[in-house]
Write a protein that holds these residues in place. Structure first.
Motif, PDB file in Angstrom:
ATOM      1  N   SER A   3      -1.171  -8.589  -1.664  1.00  6.80           N
ATOM      2  CA  SER A   3       0.192  -8.129  -1.453  1.00  6.80           C
ATOM      3  C   SER A   3       0.199  -6.607  -1.442  1.00  6.80           C
ATOM      4  O   SER A   3      -0.683  -5.976  -2.008  1.00  6.80           O
ATOM      5  N   THR A   4       1.217  -6.049  -0.819  1.00  4.90           N
ATOM      6  CA  THR A   4       1.384  -4.596  -0.894  1.00  4.90           C
ATOM      7  C   THR A   4       2.716  -4.269  -1.573  1.00  4.90           C
ATOM      8  O   THR A   4       3.276  -3.211  -1.352  1.00  4.90           O
ATOM      9  N   SER A   5       3.196  -5.178  -2.398  1.00  5.76           N
ATOM     10  CA  SER A   5       4.414  -4.909  -3.163  1.00  5.76           C
ATOM     11  C   SER A   5       4.108  -3.839  -4.213  1.00  5.76           C
ATOM     12  O   SER A   5       2.952  -3.612  -4.577  1.00  5.76           O
ATOM     13  N   GLY A  14      -3.868  -3.379  -2.062  1.00  6.06           N
ATOM     14  CA  GLY A  14      -3.376  -4.655  -1.569  1.00  6.06           C
ATOM     15  C   GLY A  14      -3.705  -4.858  -0.102  1.00  6.06           C
ATOM     16  O   GLY A  14      -3.804  -3.897   0.658  1.00  6.06           O
ATOM     17  N   ARG A  15      -3.878  -6.108   0.274  1.00  8.58           N
ATOM     18  CA  ARG A  15      -4.186  -6.439   1.670  1.00  8.58           C
ATOM     19  C   ARG A  15      -2.889  -6.597   2.444  1.00  8.58           C
ATOM     20  O   ARG A  15      -2.040  -7.408   2.094  1.00  8.58           O
ATOM     21  N   LEU A  16      -2.784  -5.826   3.509  1.00  3.02           N
ATOM     22  CA  LEU A  16      -1.615  -5.875   4.382  1.00  3.02           C
ATOM     23  C   LEU A  16      -1.821  -6.909   5.480  1.00  3.02           C
ATOM     24  O   LEU A  16      -0.915  -7.644   5.833  1.00  3.02           O
ATOM     25  N   ALA A  25      -7.610  -6.402  12.203  1.00  4.15           N
ATOM     26  CA  ALA A  25      -8.361  -5.481  11.358  1.00  4.15           C
ATOM     27  C   ALA A  25      -8.013  -5.738   9.894  1.00  4.15           C
ATOM     28  O   ALA A  25      -6.866  -6.037   9.562  1.00  4.15           O
ATOM     29  N   LEU A  26      -9.007  -5.630   9.018  1.00  5.96           N
ATOM     30  CA  LEU A  26      -8.758  -5.716   7.580  1.00  5.96           C
ATOM     31  C   LEU A  26      -8.006  -4.454   7.190  1.00  5.96           C
ATOM     32  O   LEU A  26      -8.523  -3.342   7.328  1.00  5.96           O
ATOM     33  N   THR A  27      -6.760  -4.615   6.729  1.00  2.31           N
ATOM     34  CA  THR A  27      -5.887  -3.482   6.454  1.00  2.31           C
ATOM     35  C   THR A  27      -5.482  -3.508   4.988  1.00  2.31           C
ATOM     36  O   THR A  27      -4.879  -4.477   4.518  1.00  2.31           O
ATOM     37  N   LEU A  28      -5.840  -2.431   4.271  1.00  2.00           N
ATOM     38  CA  LEU A  28      -5.583  -2.323   2.842  1.00  2.00           C
ATOM     39  C   LEU A  28      -4.748  -1.085   2.549  1.00  2.00           C
ATOM     40  O   LEU A  28      -4.932  -0.040   3.180  1.00  2.00           O
ATOM     41  N   ALA A  29      -3.830  -1.200   1.590  1.00  2.00           N
ATOM     42  CA  ALA A  29      -3.011  -0.073   1.162  1.00  2.00           C
ATOM     43  C   ALA A  29      -3.212   0.138  -0.334  1.00  2.00           C
ATOM     44  O   ALA A  29      -3.439  -0.823  -1.075  1.00  2.00           O
ATOM     45  N   GLY A  30      -3.134   1.408  -0.753  1.00  2.00           N
ATOM     46  CA  GLY A  30      -3.290   1.724  -2.168  1.00  2.00           C
ATOM     47  C   GLY A  30      -2.633   3.052  -2.497  1.00  2.00           C
ATOM     48  O   GLY A  30      -2.307   3.833  -1.601  1.00  2.00           O
TER      49      GLY A  30
END
Length: 109
Positions: A3-5, A14-16, A25-30
């Motif tokens: 989650s990107t909550s 979190g995985r977007l 594409a594997l998209t991650l946010a942090g």
């Protein structure tokens, strides 16, 4: 995390989108000031390794970094399962959190 909550990002990236079995594409946010603070030091050609849930590792090489205004340009996640996209807020040293700028790193297998 899956989650990107705000709650999820408090504990880690979190995985977007993307990942195993996906054509995206594997998209991650942090967060820029914790787990993704290292993005500020990346350069083209640097290597990144992602360990998947099954324990397998996938290696990527940084190909570009850019600053995007999230209000003016919506994020387009490419249909490319050989790409890793890492996203965090920008600037890294901002005094006030929550601005519209995002730092985007793209890496390829």
């Amino acid at each position: 995390l899956e989650s990107t909550s705000g709650e999820a990002l408090a504990f880690g990236p979190g995985r977007l989108a993307g990942g195993i079995g996906s054509d995206q594409a594997l998209t991650l946010a942090g967060h820029r000031d914790t787990h993704f603070a290292f993005l500020e030091t990346l350069e083209n050609g640097d290597s990144l390794t992602v360990q998947r849930a099954d324990g397998a590792r996938q290696r990527f090489q940084v190909s570009s970094q850019e600053v995007v205004d999230s209000q003016a340009q919506p994020l387009q996640i490419p249909r490319n399962d050989r790409q890793l996209i890492l996203i965090t807020c920008y600037p890294f040293d901002a005094l006030t959190p929550g601005g519209p700028l995002r730092y985007v790193v793209i890496a390829q297998t």
